[in-house]
Design a protein around this motif. Structure first.
Motif, short mmCIF file in Angstrom:
data_model
loop_
_atom_site.label_atom_id
_atom_site.label_comp_id
_atom_site.label_asym_id
_atom_site.label_seq_id
_atom_site.Cartn_x
_atom_site.Cartn_y
_atom_site.Cartn_z
N UNK A 1 22.01 -31.14 53.72
CA UNK A 1 21.33 -30.64 52.84
C UNK A 1 19.88 -29.80 53.34
N UNK A 2 19.66 -28.63 52.87
CA UNK A 2 18.59 -27.86 53.23
C UNK A 2 17.24 -28.45 52.66
N UNK A 3 16.17 -28.52 53.42
CA UNK A 3 14.96 -28.70 52.94
C UNK A 3 14.10 -27.47 52.63
N UNK A 4 13.65 -27.25 51.49
CA UNK A 4 13.00 -26.13 50.92
C UNK A 4 11.44 -26.41 51.07
N UNK A 5 10.58 -25.41 51.95
CA UNK A 5 9.39 -25.82 52.07
C UNK A 5 8.59 -24.46 51.27
N UNK A 6 7.29 -24.62 50.70
CA UNK A 6 6.38 -23.80 50.24
C UNK A 6 5.47 -23.16 51.42
N UNK B 1 2.02 -24.06 50.58
CA UNK B 1 1.69 -25.42 50.91
C UNK B 1 2.52 -26.10 52.14
N UNK B 2 2.38 -25.75 53.18
CA UNK B 2 3.17 -26.03 54.26
C UNK B 2 3.13 -27.48 54.68
N UNK B 3 2.27 -28.24 54.25
CA UNK B 3 2.16 -29.75 54.38
C UNK B 3 2.69 -30.44 53.12
N UNK B 4 3.17 -29.73 52.19
CA UNK B 4 3.67 -30.49 50.95
C UNK B 4 4.44 -31.49 51.22
N UNK B 5 5.67 -31.39 51.89
CA UNK B 5 6.59 -32.34 52.27
C UNK B 5 6.18 -33.71 52.94
N UNK C 1 13.76 -29.16 47.03
CA UNK C 1 12.63 -28.69 46.89
C UNK C 1 11.69 -29.74 46.27
N UNK C 2 10.21 -29.33 46.40
CA UNK C 2 9.36 -30.37 45.63
C UNK C 2 8.99 -29.84 44.47
#
Length: 204
Positions: free
Chosen positions: A92-97, A100-104, A141-142
């Motif tokens: 799976x891919x992890x989608x970042x914002x 908000x680069x530290x979101x995950x 995604x978050x």
């Protein structure tokens, strides 16, 4: 004139706007969708809906929604991931914002879990595009609850680990210039929006 992000506009406000116009035909609505922080003190904008900590000096702010974060993806991917722990997201891919680069990393710390290594990582600057990518099978995604509740209800999105919901110190706020809350059109829109959010979002 109202400024807000594209996700909130397209998923929450625009579908309900005909109702508002029917109730208040005397109010003309000009909607601007942008992630840009408009300068309400100097620009021709009356109201802004913004996501953040609530730190907007010299503006009046009203908290519309407190938020929680939970991983979301398309229903097919969620069905596969439910059979695994969050430590195994291979394939799976992890989608970042980008906003908000530290979101995950913040979510992992708050949820006390460690995600495994993703197949790849995808960085996107728009929350609307982030959710669209997750919806179309582009990765995990978050999701921000409760604004994603309608998408979860309609099975456009699914939460593979629904118990891993963590509160975050950010929310959606309505902003306007000091004293403008007494203006009838702003007061009417604010009250309508609060009720609309309550009926549309605060259940799953």
């Amino acid at each position: 004139k109202i400024s807000m992000g594209a996700f909130l506009a397209s998923e929450i406000v625009m579908p309900a706007l005909p109702e508002f116009q029917e109730l208040h035909p005397e109010i003309d609505v000009h909607l601007e969708t942008s992630t840009r922080n408009v300068d309400l003190l100097h620009e021709d904008v009356d109201v802004a809906l913004r996501f953040g900590e609530g730190r907007w000096p010299r503006l009046e702010r009203h908290l519309l929604l407190a938020t929680e974060a939970v991983p979301v993806c398309d229903p097919a991917t969620a069905a596969t991931l439910r059979k695994r722990a969050p430590g195994d997201i291979s394939g799976c891919a992890l989608i970042h914002s980008s906003a908000m680069p530290d979101g995950w990393s913040q979510w992992q710390q708050a949820a006390n879990v460690a995600l495994g290594a993703p197949k790849r990582e995808l960085w996107i600057d728009s929350y609307l595009a982030i959710i669209r990518a997750a919806e179309e099978g582009g990765g995990i995604a978050l999701g921000l609850k409760p604004i994603i509740n309608p998408l979860l209800r309609r099975r456009r999105l699914a939460a593979p680990w629904p118990r891993l919901v963590t509160p975050i110190p950010l929310g959606y706020f309505l902003l306007h210039r000091p004293g403008d809350g007494a203006r009838a059109e702003i007061r009417v829109f604010r009250d309508w929006l609060v009720e609309r959010l309550r009926t549309e979002l605060l259940f799953e």
